[in-house]
Design a protein around this motif. Sequence first.
Motif: not given
Length: 237
Positions: A122-126, A160-169, A199-204
């Motif tokens: 899992e990766f997180i990107a603000l 082949g890795q199962r990767v989840r990206w958590h995107l926030v702003a 957008m600002p305060a988005s989370m997905t």
Amino acid sequence: MGILGPTIRAAVGDTIKVHFLNKTDMPLSMHPHGVMYDKDNEGADGGKGGSIPPGERYTYTWIVDQDAGPGPGDPSSIVWLYHSHVMAEEEVNLGLIGTLIITAADKAHSDKNPAPRDVDQEFIALYMIFNEENDEESGLKHAINGRIFGNLSGFETRRGQRVRWHLVALGNEVDNHTVHWHGQTVLDHGRRTDVVEIMPASMTSVDMVPRSPGNWLFHCHVNDHMIAGMATRWLVK
């Protein structure tokens, strides 16, 4: 993780307790999105936890009920923001931001490990333009996790890795971002794409399985933001 605070993990049905010690010279708090709390544990707008003075402690209690977890169309884990909310606009620009990741109860590894078992990484990107000089152009830092012009490292995976990206702003009206991966597509709640709008305060949260090795660009596709340094790389081995 760059500027982000510690990631707080839980599964649906858990109770989160945060022992907060304010070691700064200004009153601060911790306000969570998504989870359930009473007024004293809101971390904003009054209540006992709304403003913790310098040197003081407070324990926040947050309930991870069904409404805090993934919905019917979501992946097995989803992301929420937390941040200080005494003078929220100023404190966010100081970097007082972090994330919570909540996993569906039947998708967690175990009672002691709430990470989703159907994901390898899992990766997180603000994505946020930090405003450090009262709207002066020289103080607008177009950053991913607080880093600019490719100076954020750690997004490394394998084919082949199962990767989840958590995107926030967070941020202001200019914080409309189009998150783009070179070399790969993602599954965004049933939609196949390689650009996700936030957008600002988005989370997905979106999923991918990398298919092509390379050192790929990961950036905002808004022209002004690209020019200003809102870009880094992700590595597939």
